[in-house]
Scaffold this motif. Structure first.
Motif, PDB file in Angstrom:
ATOM      1  N   GLY A   3      15.459 -14.375  -0.806  1.00 20.86           N
ATOM      2  CA  GLY A   3      15.582 -14.737   0.601  1.00 20.86           C
ATOM      3  C   GLY A   3      16.248 -16.171   0.747  1.00 20.86           C
ATOM      4  O   GLY A   3      16.802 -16.387   1.585  1.00 20.86           O
ATOM      5  N   THR A   4      16.096 -16.761  -0.460  1.00 18.76           N
ATOM      6  CA  THR A   4      16.735 -18.308  -0.173  1.00 18.76           C
ATOM      7  C   THR A   4      18.121 -18.309  -0.568  1.00 18.76           C
ATOM      8  O   THR A   4      18.605 -17.243  -1.492  1.00 18.76           O
ATOM      9  CB  THR A   4      16.041 -19.017  -1.261  1.00 18.76           C
ATOM     10  OG1 THR A   4      16.060 -18.823  -2.492  1.00 18.76           O
ATOM     11  CG2 THR A   4      14.479 -19.324  -0.632  1.00 18.76           C
ATOM     12  N   ARG A   5      19.120 -19.146  -0.223  1.00 16.03           N
ATOM     13  CA  ARG A   5      20.397 -19.074  -0.844  1.00 16.03           C
ATOM     14  C   ARG A   5      20.604 -19.318  -2.287  1.00 16.03           C
ATOM     15  O   ARG A   5      21.259 -18.611  -3.152  1.00 16.03           O
ATOM     16  CB  ARG A   5      21.029 -20.180  -0.010  1.00 16.03           C
ATOM     17  CG  ARG A   5      22.584 -20.419  -0.593  1.00 16.03           C
ATOM     18  CD  ARG A   5      23.260 -21.655   0.181  1.00 16.03           C
ATOM     19  NE  ARG A   5      23.310 -21.360   1.616  1.00 16.03           N
ATOM     20  CZ  ARG A   5      23.429 -22.196   2.361  1.00 16.03           C
ATOM     21  NH1 ARG A   5      23.939 -23.431   2.042  1.00 16.03           N
ATOM     22  NH2 ARG A   5      23.569 -21.942   3.662  1.00 16.03           N
ATOM     23  N   GLY A   6      19.418 -19.955  -2.756  1.00 14.04           N
ATOM     24  CA  GLY A   6      19.702 -20.283  -4.276  1.00 14.04           C
ATOM     25  C   GLY A   6      19.214 -18.979  -5.283  1.00 14.04           C
ATOM     26  O   GLY A   6      19.900 -18.610  -6.053  1.00 14.04           O
ATOM     27  N   ALA A   7      18.273 -17.980  -4.592  1.00 16.60           N
ATOM     28  CA  ALA A   7      17.916 -16.988  -5.217  1.00 16.60           C
ATOM     29  C   ALA A   7      19.022 -16.060  -4.893  1.00 16.60           C
ATOM     30  O   ALA A   7      19.424 -15.249  -6.182  1.00 16.60           O
ATOM     31  CB  ALA A   7      16.603 -16.433  -4.426  1.00 16.60           C
ATOM     32  N   LEU A   9      22.082 -16.686  -4.910  1.00 18.36           N
ATOM     33  CA  LEU A   9      23.163 -17.057  -6.097  1.00 18.36           C
ATOM     34  C   LEU A   9      23.019 -16.671  -7.399  1.00 18.36           C
ATOM     35  O   LEU A   9      23.657 -16.214  -8.135  1.00 18.36           O
ATOM     36  CB  LEU A   9      23.453 -18.580  -5.666  1.00 18.36           C
ATOM     37  CG  LEU A   9      24.638 -19.151  -6.699  1.00 18.36           C
ATOM     38  CD1 LEU A   9      25.779 -18.476  -6.536  1.00 18.36           C
ATOM     39  CD2 LEU A   9      24.398 -20.651  -6.601  1.00 18.36           C
ATOM     40  N   ILE A  10      21.755 -17.001  -7.729  1.00 15.79           N
ATOM     41  CA  ILE A  10      21.237 -16.524  -9.039  1.00 15.79           C
ATOM     42  C   ILE A  10      21.342 -15.066  -9.323  1.00 15.79           C
ATOM     43  O   ILE A  10      21.741 -14.563 -10.489  1.00 15.79           O
ATOM     44  CB  ILE A  10      19.649 -17.135  -9.331  1.00 15.79           C
ATOM     45  CG1 ILE A  10      19.756 -18.741  -9.473  1.00 15.79           C
ATOM     46  CG2 ILE A  10      19.437 -16.592 -10.581  1.00 15.79           C
ATOM     47  CD1 ILE A  10      18.583 -19.238  -9.395  1.00 15.79           C
ATOM     48  N   GLN A  11      20.931 -14.248  -8.143  1.00 21.77           N
ATOM     49  CA  GLN A  11      20.780 -12.932  -8.421  1.00 21.77           C
ATOM     50  C   GLN A  11      22.411 -12.465  -8.466  1.00 21.77           C
ATOM     51  O   GLN A  11      22.556 -11.634  -9.314  1.00 21.77           O
ATOM     52  CB  GLN A  11      20.174 -11.978  -7.237  1.00 21.77           C
ATOM     53  CG  GLN A  11      18.751 -12.407  -7.196  1.00 21.77           C
ATOM     54  CD  GLN A  11      18.029 -11.779  -6.229  1.00 21.77           C
ATOM     55  OE1 GLN A  11      18.725 -11.352  -5.070  1.00 21.77           O
ATOM     56  NE2 GLN A  11      16.803 -12.076  -6.191  1.00 21.77           N
ATOM     57  N   LYS A  12      23.137 -12.840  -7.830  1.00 20.95           N
ATOM     58  CA  LYS A  12      24.683 -12.687  -8.143  1.00 20.95           C
ATOM     59  C   LYS A  12      25.080 -12.851  -9.225  1.00 20.95           C
ATOM     60  O   LYS A  12      25.865 -12.135  -9.824  1.00 20.95           O
ATOM     61  CB  LYS A  12      25.341 -13.527  -6.765  1.00 20.95           C
ATOM     62  CG  LYS A  12      26.920 -12.944  -6.738  1.00 20.95           C
ATOM     63  CD  LYS A  12      27.663 -13.405  -5.617  1.00 20.95           C
ATOM     64  CE  LYS A  12      29.082 -12.767  -5.205  1.00 20.95           C
ATOM     65  NZ  LYS A  12      29.736 -13.122  -3.867  1.00 20.95           N
ATOM     66  N   VAL A  13      24.971 -14.004  -9.672  1.00 16.98           N
ATOM     67  CA  VAL A  13      25.503 -14.544 -11.077  1.00 16.98           C
ATOM     68  C   VAL A  13      24.876 -13.706 -12.117  1.00 16.98           C
ATOM     69  O   VAL A  13      25.691 -13.385 -13.050  1.00 16.98           O
ATOM     70  CB  VAL A  13      25.199 -16.103 -11.285  1.00 16.98           C
ATOM     71  CG1 VAL A  13      25.434 -16.324 -12.823  1.00 16.98           C
ATOM     72  CG2 VAL A  13      26.049 -16.973 -10.378  1.00 16.98           C
TER      73      VAL A  13
END
Length: 161
Positions: A3-7, A9-13
């Motif tokens: 749910g966080t923006r960082g999460a 991004l990490i999932q996308k990468v």
């Protein structure tokens, strides 16, 4: 982390093919080194997902193989864990899955600084499908990994011995 923006991004990468090419050569080496140096207290990749270090004899060699892995702890009792043999969405099954299939009663995990003997069981059928749905909620990139490969990603349940 979900749910966080960082999460996100990490999932996308981590869903990309580029990540699948370099991560298997970097993440486990870093995890193994730091885990050893901190006597089992720190596992860098566990900052993203819960993690453990699996030690199991090799399927053919019998030599102990040490593999840092993401895991899904089940419940609060710290007696059951799910391992996903995604291999970062690469073609073949990861070697550790063959080791667990060959020697399911000889595995030990390092979990939060403690060594715990476990028994591994390959999940199949309806049980596997149910756990797979939970795994996709837990870490959505698993769907991208499965879409890239023709093999069915292996799921294991580890239980304390």
């Amino acid at each position: 982390m979900t749910g966080t923006r960082g999460a996100r991004l990490i999932q996308k990468v981590s869903s990309t093919r580029a990540f699948a090419r370099f991560a298997p050569h970097v993440v486990p080496v870093l995890d193994r080194t730091v885990h050893r140096l901190t006597r089992g207290k720190v596992l860098p990749s566990a900052r993203m997902l819960p993690g453990l270090v699996l030690t199991v004899p090799g399927a053919r060699s019998g030599r102990l193989r040490v593999t840092p892995l993401a895991c899904m702890p089940e419940g609060e009792s710290e007696s059951t864990w799910i391992l996903v043999g995604s291999n970062f969405g690469r073609t073949g099954h990861p070697a550790w899955t063959a080791n667990l299939l060959a020697r399911p009663d000889e595995a030990v995990i390092s979990w939060r600084g403690r060594d715990i003997p476990v028994r591994a069981r390959l999940l199949e059928g309806a049980e596997r499908e149910e756990v797979w749905r939970v795994a996709l909620t837990f870490w959505p990139p698993y769907a991208a990994y499965q879409a890239r490969v023709e093999r069915q990603i292996r799921l294991f349940r580890l239980e304390r011995r």
